[in-house]
Motif scaffolding. Structure first.
Motif, PDB file in Angstrom:
ATOM      1  N   LEU A 113       0.865  -1.172   0.000  1.00  0.00           N
ATOM      2  CA  LEU A 113       0.000   0.000   0.000  1.00  0.00           C
ATOM      3  C   LEU A 113       0.906   1.226   0.000  1.00  0.00           C
ATOM      4  O   LEU A 113       1.785   1.347   0.846  1.00  0.00           O
ATOM      5  CB  LEU A 113      -0.877  -0.018   1.266  1.00  0.00           C
ATOM      6  CG  LEU A 113      -1.991   0.986   1.394  1.00  0.00           C
ATOM      7  CD1 LEU A 113      -3.063   0.758   0.328  1.00  0.00           C
ATOM      8  CD2 LEU A 113      -2.632   0.892   2.778  1.00  0.00           C
ATOM      9  N   THR A 114       0.712   2.113  -0.955  1.00  0.00           N
ATOM     10  CA  THR A 114       1.533   3.319  -1.028  1.00  0.00           C
ATOM     11  C   THR A 114       0.816   4.477  -0.347  1.00  0.00           C
ATOM     12  O   THR A 114      -0.393   4.403  -0.080  1.00  0.00           O
ATOM     13  CB  THR A 114       1.819   3.701  -2.491  1.00  0.00           C
ATOM     14  OG1 THR A 114       0.582   4.071  -3.113  1.00  0.00           O
ATOM     15  CG2 THR A 114       2.489   2.564  -3.242  1.00  0.00           C
ATOM     16  N   LEU A 115       1.543   5.538  -0.110  1.00  0.00           N
ATOM     17  CA  LEU A 115       0.933   6.745   0.442  1.00  0.00           C
ATOM     18  C   LEU A 115      -0.142   7.268  -0.509  1.00  0.00           C
ATOM     19  O   LEU A 115      -1.215   7.688  -0.066  1.00  0.00           O
ATOM     20  CB  LEU A 115       2.002   7.814   0.704  1.00  0.00           C
ATOM     21  CG  LEU A 115       1.517   9.111   1.347  1.00  0.00           C
ATOM     22  CD1 LEU A 115       0.869   8.847   2.700  1.00  0.00           C
ATOM     23  CD2 LEU A 115       2.682  10.082   1.501  1.00  0.00           C
ATOM     24  N   ALA A 116       0.129   7.207  -1.801  1.00  0.00           N
ATOM     25  CA  ALA A 116      -0.870   7.651  -2.788  1.00  0.00           C
ATOM     26  C   ALA A 116      -2.131   6.787  -2.716  1.00  0.00           C
ATOM     27  O   ALA A 116      -3.257   7.308  -2.801  1.00  0.00           O
ATOM     28  CB  ALA A 116      -0.278   7.628  -4.188  1.00  0.00           C
ATOM     29  N   ASP A 117      -1.962   5.455  -2.545  1.00  0.00           N
ATOM     30  CA  ASP A 117      -3.117   4.560  -2.385  1.00  0.00           C
ATOM     31  C   ASP A 117      -3.925   4.959  -1.153  1.00  0.00           C
ATOM     32  O   ASP A 117      -5.162   5.005  -1.190  1.00  0.00           O
ATOM     33  CB  ASP A 117      -2.675   3.106  -2.183  1.00  0.00           C
ATOM     34  CG  ASP A 117      -2.059   2.449  -3.392  1.00  0.00           C
ATOM     35  OD1 ASP A 117      -2.315   2.899  -4.528  1.00  0.00           O
ATOM     36  OD2 ASP A 117      -1.305   1.462  -3.188  1.00  0.00           O
ATOM     37  N   ALA A 118      -3.225   5.221  -0.062  1.00  0.00           N
ATOM     38  CA  ALA A 118      -3.890   5.579   1.196  1.00  0.00           C
ATOM     39  C   ALA A 118      -4.678   6.870   1.044  1.00  0.00           C
ATOM     40  O   ALA A 118      -5.838   6.964   1.473  1.00  0.00           O
ATOM     41  CB  ALA A 118      -2.853   5.704   2.316  1.00  0.00           C
ATOM     42  N   LYS A 119      -4.062   7.867   0.439  1.00  0.00           N
ATOM     43  CA  LYS A 119      -4.742   9.153   0.260  1.00  0.00           C
ATOM     44  C   LYS A 119      -5.956   9.004  -0.657  1.00  0.00           C
ATOM     45  O   LYS A 119      -7.003   9.600  -0.405  1.00  0.00           O
ATOM     46  CB  LYS A 119      -3.758  10.196  -0.274  1.00  0.00           C
ATOM     47  CG  LYS A 119      -2.719  10.579   0.781  1.00  0.00           C
ATOM     48  CD  LYS A 119      -1.604  11.405   0.226  1.00  0.00           C
ATOM     49  CE  LYS A 119      -1.993  12.863   0.164  1.00  0.00           C
ATOM     50  NZ  LYS A 119      -0.833  13.728  -0.147  1.00  0.00           N
ATOM     51  N   ALA A 120      -5.834   8.199  -1.681  1.00  0.00           N
ATOM     52  CA  ALA A 120      -6.968   7.976  -2.578  1.00  0.00           C
ATOM     53  C   ALA A 120      -8.108   7.275  -1.851  1.00  0.00           C
ATOM     54  O   ALA A 120      -9.279   7.651  -2.007  1.00  0.00           O
ATOM     55  CB  ALA A 120      -6.527   7.162  -3.793  1.00  0.00           C
ATOM     56  N   GLN A 121      -7.794   6.278  -1.041  1.00  0.00           N
ATOM     57  CA  GLN A 121      -8.829   5.550  -0.301  1.00  0.00           C
ATOM     58  C   GLN A 121      -9.566   6.456   0.676  1.00  0.00           C
ATOM     59  O   GLN A 121     -10.763   6.318   0.878  1.00  0.00           O
ATOM     60  CB  GLN A 121      -8.214   4.357   0.448  1.00  0.00           C
ATOM     61  CG  GLN A 121      -9.210   3.518   1.215  1.00  0.00           C
ATOM     62  CD  GLN A 121     -10.142   2.706   0.319  1.00  0.00           C
ATOM     63  OE1 GLN A 121      -9.823   2.438  -0.833  1.00  0.00           O
ATOM     64  NE2 GLN A 121     -11.281   2.320   0.846  1.00  0.00           N
ATOM     65  N   LEU A 122      -8.850   7.389   1.264  1.00  0.00           N
ATOM     66  CA  LEU A 122      -9.434   8.271   2.280  1.00  0.00           C
ATOM     67  C   LEU A 122      -9.908   9.606   1.706  1.00  0.00           C
ATOM     68  O   LEU A 122     -10.355  10.467   2.457  1.00  0.00           O
ATOM     69  CB  LEU A 122      -8.407   8.517   3.394  1.00  0.00           C
ATOM     70  CG  LEU A 122      -7.929   7.260   4.137  1.00  0.00           C
ATOM     71  CD1 LEU A 122      -6.805   7.611   5.089  1.00  0.00           C
ATOM     72  CD2 LEU A 122      -9.075   6.575   4.858  1.00  0.00           C
ATOM     73  N   ASP A 123      -9.770   9.778   0.400  1.00  0.00           N
ATOM     74  CA  ASP A 123     -10.156  11.035  -0.261  1.00  0.00           C
ATOM     75  C   ASP A 123      -9.428  12.232   0.341  1.00  0.00           C
ATOM     76  O   ASP A 123     -10.026  13.286   0.572  1.00  0.00           O
ATOM     77  CB  ASP A 123     -11.673  11.256  -0.198  1.00  0.00           C
ATOM     78  CG  ASP A 123     -12.440  10.210  -0.989  1.00  0.00           C
ATOM     79  OD1 ASP A 123     -11.936   9.783  -2.042  1.00  0.00           O
ATOM     80  OD2 ASP A 123     -13.535   9.816  -0.549  1.00  0.00           O
ATOM     81  N   ILE A 124      -8.145  12.068   0.588  1.00  0.00           N
ATOM     82  CA  ILE A 124      -7.305  13.149   1.114  1.00  0.00           C
ATOM     83  C   ILE A 124      -6.493  13.704  -0.048  1.00  0.00           C
ATOM     84  O   ILE A 124      -5.794  12.965  -0.738  1.00  0.00           O
ATOM     85  CB  ILE A 124      -6.377  12.645   2.238  1.00  0.00           C
ATOM     86  CG1 ILE A 124      -7.211  12.199   3.439  1.00  0.00           C
ATOM     87  CG2 ILE A 124      -5.375  13.726   2.631  1.00  0.00           C
ATOM     88  CD1 ILE A 124      -6.402  11.573   4.551  1.00  0.00           C
ATOM     89  N   VAL A 125      -6.574  15.019  -0.257  1.00  0.00           N
ATOM     90  CA  VAL A 125      -5.876  15.633  -1.390  1.00  0.00           C
ATOM     91  C   VAL A 125      -4.728  16.549  -0.967  1.00  0.00           C
ATOM     92  O   VAL A 125      -3.970  17.009  -1.805  1.00  0.00           O
ATOM     93  CB  VAL A 125      -6.863  16.405  -2.299  1.00  0.00           C
ATOM     94  CG1 VAL A 125      -7.844  15.442  -2.946  1.00  0.00           C
ATOM     95  CG2 VAL A 125      -7.596  17.470  -1.509  1.00  0.00           C
ATOM     96  N   THR A 126      -4.581  16.796   0.320  1.00  0.00           N
ATOM     97  CA  THR A 126      -3.503  17.656   0.807  1.00  0.00           C
ATOM     98  C   THR A 126      -2.365  16.803   1.354  1.00  0.00           C
ATOM     99  O   THR A 126      -2.491  15.588   1.489  1.00  0.00           O
ATOM    100  CB  THR A 126      -4.010  18.597   1.921  1.00  0.00           C
ATOM    101  OG1 THR A 126      -4.371  17.799   3.054  1.00  0.00           O
ATOM    102  CG2 THR A 126      -5.211  19.421   1.451  1.00  0.00           C
ATOM    103  N   ASP A 127      -1.252  17.460   1.693  1.00  0.00           N
ATOM    104  CA  ASP A 127      -0.092  16.764   2.247  1.00  0.00           C
ATOM    105  C   ASP A 127      -0.027  16.849   3.773  1.00  0.00           C
ATOM    106  O   ASP A 127       0.931  16.380   4.375  1.00  0.00           O
ATOM    107  CB  ASP A 127       1.200  17.351   1.664  1.00  0.00           C
ATOM    108  CG  ASP A 127       1.291  17.148   0.168  1.00  0.00           C
ATOM    109  OD1 ASP A 127       0.644  16.216  -0.342  1.00  0.00           O
ATOM    110  OD2 ASP A 127       2.001  17.927  -0.491  1.00  0.00           O
ATOM    111  N   GLY A 128      -1.014  17.422   4.394  1.00  0.00           N
ATOM    112  CA  GLY A 128      -0.992  17.680   5.826  1.00  0.00           C
ATOM    113  C   GLY A 128      -0.940  16.447   6.712  1.00  0.00           C
ATOM    114  O   GLY A 128      -0.494  16.523   7.854  1.00  0.00           O
ATOM    115  N   HIS A 129      -1.412  15.311   6.206  1.00  0.00           N
ATOM    116  CA  HIS A 129      -1.445  14.094   7.024  1.00  0.00           C
ATOM    117  C   HIS A 129      -0.428  13.055   6.560  1.00  0.00           C
ATOM    118  O   HIS A 129      -0.464  11.911   7.016  1.00  0.00           O
ATOM    119  CB  HIS A 129      -2.847  13.466   6.972  1.00  0.00           C
ATOM    120  CG  HIS A 129      -3.920  14.321   7.545  1.00  0.00           C
ATOM    121  ND1 HIS A 129      -4.062  14.546   8.886  1.00  0.00           N
ATOM    122  CD2 HIS A 129      -4.908  15.017   6.939  1.00  0.00           C
ATOM    123  CE1 HIS A 129      -5.096  15.335   9.091  1.00  0.00           C
ATOM    124  NE2 HIS A 129      -5.623  15.642   7.924  1.00  0.00           N
TER     125      HIS A 129
END
Length: 184
Positions: free
Chosen positions: A4-20
């Protein structure tokens, strides 16, 4: 290759910023460890392990981490022991069984260096990792943060041996890939 990549994680959670990103990276690592505890190594890695063999030798030796992608080297631990050419060995990737192609016995103790993992991440395992990540993220931030609603992700009953961290749906997805029972 990552489970699981960071990009996969952000896509799954609908996160578009770098804050998390830093926090999410820790979640990705945690999810990877939990998934691999159930199905064995997914991400390819080099493993070195020593096996003691009976004085009479062994026709089959079983590597400790499966699946195993390939053998790198098999060398004696003791000076003067037999060196085995990996081209003369047969490796069953799913069971980790190693045999000499000529049918003879292996003599040791031997140090095995091999690659454990899956080569590629099966889509079902990636999906299970995404669902687990979403579940864990929801427990951190709740439904108000867009990670889902407090409904079918609630783990109201612990899963034996896994507690509340892994939803039953994740274990169901991993079932075809789970490790065989360990033998001591």
């Amino acid at each position: 290759m990552a489970l699981l990549t960071l990009a996969d994680a952000k896509a799954q959670l609908d996160i578009v910023t770098d804050g998390h990103d830093t926090e999410l990276a820790a979640y990705v690592d945690g999810v990877t460890s939990a998934i691999e505890a159930h199905v064995g190594p997914v991400e390819n890695r080099s493993v070195t392990e020593t096996h003691d063999l009976p004085a009479s030798g062994a026709r089959v030796l079983v590597l400790r981490q499966t699946p195993a992608v390939s053998l790198t080297s098999v060398v004696p631990v003791l000076t003067g022991g037999v060196v085995y050419d990996v081209a003369g060995l047969d490796l069953d990737p799913s069971t980790g069984e190693v045999r000499l192609l000529n049918g003879r016995r292996l003599y040791g103790p031997l140090r095995f260096v091999y690659t454990a993992g899956r080569g590629t991440v099966p889509a079902t395992i990636n999906l299970a990792a995404r669902i687990m990540l979403q579940h864990l993220w929801q427990t951190q931030y709740g439904a108000a943060r867009g990670a889902g609603r407090a409904d079918d992700f609630d783990a109201t009953q612990p899963i034996p041996g896994w507690g509340y961290a892994i939803p039953a749906r994740v274990l169901e997805l991993l079932e075809p890939f789970k490790l065989p029972p360990a033998v001591a």
